[in-house]
Design a protein around this motif. Structure first.
Motif, PDB file in Angstrom:
ATOM      1  N   LEU A  66      53.215  40.780  42.116  1.00  0.00           N
ATOM      2  CA  LEU A  66      54.405  40.615  42.666  1.00  0.00           C
ATOM      3  C   LEU A  66      55.592  40.407  41.491  1.00  0.00           C
ATOM      4  CD1 LEU A  66      56.025  39.232  45.034  1.00  0.00           C
ATOM      5  CD2 LEU A  66      55.254  37.196  44.365  1.00  0.00           C
ATOM      6  N   LEU A  67      54.959  40.335  40.040  1.00  0.00           N
ATOM      7  CA  LEU A  67      55.840  40.449  38.905  1.00  0.00           C
ATOM      8  C   LEU A  67      55.971  41.603  38.671  1.00  0.00           C
ATOM      9  CD1 LEU A  67      54.442  37.086  37.098  1.00  0.00           C
ATOM     10  CD2 LEU A  67      56.789  37.468  38.239  1.00  0.00           C
ATOM     11  N   GLY A  68      55.511  42.715  39.243  1.00  0.00           N
ATOM     12  CA  GLY A  68      55.693  43.953  38.878  1.00  0.00           C
ATOM     13  C   GLY A  68      54.559  44.574  37.668  1.00  0.00           C
ATOM     14  N   ALA A  69      53.595  43.939  37.645  1.00  0.00           N
ATOM     15  CA  ALA A  69      52.349  44.343  36.824  1.00  0.00           C
ATOM     16  C   ALA A  69      51.440  45.271  37.480  1.00  0.00           C
ATOM     17  CB  ALA A  69      51.628  43.088  36.088  1.00  0.00           C
ATOM     18  N   LYS A  70      50.874  46.274  36.788  1.00  0.00           N
ATOM     19  CA  LYS A  70      49.931  46.902  37.415  1.00  0.00           C
ATOM     20  C   LYS A  70      48.405  46.225  37.218  1.00  0.00           C
ATOM     21  CE  LYS A  70      47.527  51.637  37.289  1.00  0.00           C
ATOM     22  NZ  LYS A  70      47.666  52.949  36.500  1.00  0.00           N
ATOM     23  N   VAL A  71      47.704  46.045  38.154  1.00  0.00           N
ATOM     24  CA  VAL A  71      46.406  45.285  38.122  1.00  0.00           C
ATOM     25  C   VAL A  71      45.222  46.449  38.634  1.00  0.00           C
ATOM     26  CG1 VAL A  71      45.101  43.438  39.154  1.00  0.00           C
ATOM     27  CG2 VAL A  71      47.403  43.145  38.756  1.00  0.00           C
ATOM     28  N   THR A  72      44.233  46.420  37.711  1.00  0.00           N
ATOM     29  CA  THR A  72      42.940  47.260  37.969  1.00  0.00           C
ATOM     30  C   THR A  72      41.918  45.978  38.062  1.00  0.00           C
ATOM     31  OG1 THR A  72      42.929  47.750  35.580  1.00  0.00           O
ATOM     32  CG2 THR A  72      44.172  49.204  36.841  1.00  0.00           C
ATOM     33  N   TRP A  73      40.915  46.657  38.478  1.00  0.00           N
ATOM     34  CA  TRP A  73      39.606  45.861  38.872  1.00  0.00           C
ATOM     35  C   TRP A  73      38.602  46.801  38.188  1.00  0.00           C
ATOM     36  CZ3 TRP A  73      36.796  41.585  39.414  1.00  0.00           C
ATOM     37  CH2 TRP A  73      35.534  41.770  39.943  1.00  0.00           C
ATOM     38  N   ASN A  74      37.462  46.236  37.392  1.00  0.00           N
ATOM     39  CA  ASN A  74      36.281  47.069  36.926  1.00  0.00           C
ATOM     40  C   ASN A  74      35.237  46.293  37.613  1.00  0.00           C
ATOM     41  OD1 ASN A  74      33.951  47.849  35.478  1.00  0.00           O
ATOM     42  ND2 ASN A  74      35.411  48.294  33.531  1.00  0.00           N
ATOM     43  N   GLY A  75      34.559  46.946  38.475  1.00  0.00           N
ATOM     44  CA  GLY A  75      33.499  46.461  39.230  1.00  0.00           C
ATOM     45  C   GLY A  75      32.111  46.154  38.329  1.00  0.00           C
ATOM     46  N   LYS A  76      31.917  46.693  37.459  1.00  0.00           N
ATOM     47  CA  LYS A  76      30.753  46.762  36.454  1.00  0.00           C
ATOM     48  C   LYS A  76      30.720  45.497  35.460  1.00  0.00           C
ATOM     49  CE  LYS A  76      28.373  49.724  33.208  1.00  0.00           C
ATOM     50  NZ  LYS A  76      28.357  50.749  32.188  1.00  0.00           N
ATOM     51  N   ASP A  77      31.763  45.150  35.144  1.00  0.00           N
ATOM     52  CA  ASP A  77      31.696  44.105  34.201  1.00  0.00           C
ATOM     53  C   ASP A  77      32.643  43.052  35.104  1.00  0.00           C
ATOM     54  OD1 ASP A  77      34.019  44.890  33.896  1.00  0.00           O
ATOM     55  OD2 ASP A  77      33.934  45.229  31.665  1.00  0.00           O
ATOM     56  N   LYS A  78      33.154  43.325  36.251  1.00  0.00           N
ATOM     57  CA  LYS A  78      33.791  42.054  36.885  1.00  0.00           C
ATOM     58  C   LYS A  78      35.025  41.659  36.301  1.00  0.00           C
ATOM     59  CE  LYS A  78      29.716  40.807  39.653  1.00  0.00           C
ATOM     60  NZ  LYS A  78      28.851  39.461  39.975  1.00  0.00           N
ATOM     61  N   THR A  79      36.045  42.580  35.706  1.00  0.00           N
ATOM     62  CA  THR A  79      37.056  42.226  34.999  1.00  0.00           C
ATOM     63  C   THR A  79      38.313  42.470  35.901  1.00  0.00           C
ATOM     64  OG1 THR A  79      36.991  44.009  33.657  1.00  0.00           O
ATOM     65  CG2 THR A  79      35.982  42.124  32.785  1.00  0.00           C
ATOM     66  N   ILE A  89      46.814  41.167  30.257  1.00  0.00           N
ATOM     67  CA  ILE A  89      46.144  39.936  30.620  1.00  0.00           C
ATOM     68  C   ILE A  89      44.913  40.209  31.154  1.00  0.00           C
ATOM     69  CG2 ILE A  89      46.331  37.705  31.863  1.00  0.00           C
ATOM     70  CD1 ILE A  89      49.350  39.795  31.843  1.00  0.00           C
ATOM     71  N   TRP A  90      43.938  39.793  30.537  1.00  0.00           N
ATOM     72  CA  TRP A  90      42.560  40.287  30.732  1.00  0.00           C
ATOM     73  C   TRP A  90      41.744  38.929  31.284  1.00  0.00           C
ATOM     74  CZ3 TRP A  90      37.685  38.460  28.835  1.00  0.00           C
ATOM     75  CH2 TRP A  90      36.647  39.167  29.233  1.00  0.00           C
ATOM     76  N   ALA A  91      40.985  39.118  32.407  1.00  0.00           N
ATOM     77  CA  ALA A  91      40.298  38.000  32.991  1.00  0.00           C
ATOM     78  C   ALA A  91      38.891  38.765  33.557  1.00  0.00           C
ATOM     79  CB  ALA A  91      40.977  37.110  34.086  1.00  0.00           C
ATOM     80  N   GLN A  92      37.693  37.743  33.459  1.00  0.00           N
ATOM     81  CA  GLN A  92      36.520  38.045  33.792  1.00  0.00           C
ATOM     82  C   GLN A  92      36.140  37.046  34.824  1.00  0.00           C
ATOM     83  OE1 GLN A  92      33.421  38.584  30.921  1.00  0.00           O
ATOM     84  NE2 GLN A  92      32.662  40.330  31.991  1.00  0.00           N
ATOM     85  N   LEU A  93      35.306  37.526  35.961  1.00  0.00           N
ATOM     86  CA  LEU A  93      34.688  36.463  36.923  1.00  0.00           C
ATOM     87  C   LEU A  93      33.751  35.635  35.913  1.00  0.00           C
ATOM     88  CD1 LEU A  93      34.166  38.108  40.260  1.00  0.00           C
ATOM     89  CD2 LEU A  93      35.764  36.455  39.696  1.00  0.00           C
ATOM     90  N   GLY A  94      33.735  34.183  36.071  1.00  0.00           N
ATOM     91  CA  GLY A  94      32.671  33.342  35.553  1.00  0.00           C
ATOM     92  C   GLY A  94      33.126  33.203  33.963  1.00  0.00           C
TER      93      GLY A  94
END
Length: 293
Positions: A66-79, A89-94
Motif C-alpha cells: 500500500l506504501l508502494g513497496a515491492k514485496v517478495t516471498w521466499n518459500g524456501k526460508d520463509k522470508t 525490510i526483511w522478515a522471516q516467519l518465526g
C-alpha cells in the motif's frame, strides 16, 4: 440429591465458559476493528490488524504494498522482503529479528518477542517495525487507532511525503550525523582508526592520541579495537547532536557481547565533527539465542 448438585455445578461451569468465551470474542473483535493511520492517512488493508499476547500485528504484504513497496516471498526460508527506493525490510516467519537496511550500508536489526507469524492464513509482523524506518508508533484507545507518525525525512521519503525547509535542514543534519556515525562504527569493524581521526575536533584528536600512546607507545599506528571479540553488527540511534552506537561483537566460540558508545557532534567552520566520544558499557554478554533466532 447428588444428581441435582451435579447439574447445578455443570450449569455454573457452562455459564462461566459462556462469559469468558464472550469476553475473549469481544477482545478479538476490538482488535479486528482497529485501524492504522500513517501521518493522518487511513491505511485500508484487506486483513485487519490483530492483537495477540499484547502485541499488535499488521499484514506485512498489504501494509508495505500500500506504501508502494515491492514485496517478495521466499518459500524456501520463509522470508518476506519489502523494497522501496534504497530501503529494504526483511522478515522471516518465526524469527524475531527484523532487519531494515539502506543502500548507504546503514543496517538496523531489532529483535521482537512478538515474532512474524501466520495468523488466519496471512503473514503478520509487529507494527513496531515502522519505528525502524524512522516513525513513532502509538495507540489511540479512544479511536481504536494505531497512529504512525513520521519522525524523520527518511520515513517521509519512504511513504512519499515531502518536507518543509526547516524539516529538511534538521533532517540534513540527521543524515550527516547518521553517515558519520556509520563511518565511525565501520572503522571499529576494520580496526582502522584513521577514518575516525579525520572527523575529530582538536580536543577529540588529543584524546585519541593519548589512547594510542597508552596502547602502542609513541609509535602508534591508528589500530583500534580488539582481535576478539570483533564487531559483527551495530545499531545507531540519533538524538539531536548525539549518536549512540550499540555494537554486537562475537568471539570464535560464538559468544556474543554488546558495547555501547556515545558520540557528541559539534559544527565547526560549517562542518560536523566529533567533539567527544565515550564508552557507556563494554562487552556485556548477550544470549546467543537472541542473536541467532
Amino acid at each position: 440429591m447428588k444428581k441435582n448438585k451435579m447439574n447445578y455445578l455443570m450449569g455454573i461451569l457452562l455459564l462461566l465458559s459462556l462469559i469468558f468465551g464472550l469476553s475473549v470474542e469481544n477482545q478479538v473483535s476490538a482488535a479486528n476493528n482497529s485501524s492504522v493511520v500513517i501521518d493522518g492517512k487511513l491505511q485500508e488493508y484487506p486483513h485487519s490488524p490483530v492483537i495477540k499476547n499484547g502485541a499488535t500485528f499488521i499484514p506485512f504484504r498489504e501494509a508495505f504494498e500500500l506504501l508502494g513497496a515491492k514485496v517478495t516471498w521466499n518459500g524456501k526460508d520463509k522470508t518476506l522482503t519489502a523494497k522501496k527506493g534504497n530501503t529494504y525490510i526483511w522478515a522471516q516467519l518465526g524469527n524475531g529479528n527484523i532487519v531494515t537496511e539502506r543502500s548507504n550500508g546503514h543496517r538496523i536489526g531489532k529483535n521482537y518477542s512478538a515474532r512474524p507469524q501466520t495468523i488466519n492464513g496471512v503473514t503478520m509482523v509487529p507494527v513496531k517495525v515502522f519505528e525502524q524506518l524512522g516513525a513513532t508508533v502509538s495507540w489511540n484507545a479512544q479511536n481504536k487507532t494505531i497512529e504512525i507518525k513520521s519522525a524523520t525525512s527518511t520515513f517521509k521519503g519512504f511513504i512519499g511525503l515531502g518536507t518543509s525547509a526547516e524539516e529538511q535542514k534538521s533532517d540534513e543534519v540527521y543524515k550527516q550525523i547518521e553517515e558519520l556515525s556509520t563511518v565511525w562504527a565501520n572503522a571499529l569493524k576494520t580496526r582502522d582508526g584513521k577514518p575516525r581521526y579525520k572527523m575529530m575536533s582538536e580536543k577529540a584528536k588529543e584524546k585519541f592520541k593519548q589512547e594510542q600512546i597508552n596502547r602502542s607507545g609513541e609509535n602508534w599506528n591508528y589500530i583500534i579495537g580488539d582481535s576478539s571479540p570483533w564487531v559483527v553488527d551495530f545499531d545507531i540511534a540519533i538524538n539531536g547532536m548525539t549518536a549512540n552506537i550499540t555494537y554486537v561483537t562475537q568471539t570464535s566460540e560464538y559468544a556474543y557481547y554488546n558495547t555501547k558508545e556515545t558520540l557528541t557532534f559539534i559544527r565547526e567552520n560549517g562542518k560536523l565533527i566529533v567533539d567527544d566520544y565515550q564508552i557507556n558499557f563494554e562487552n556485556q554478554a548477550v544470549d546467543s539465542k537472541v542473536i541467532n533466532n
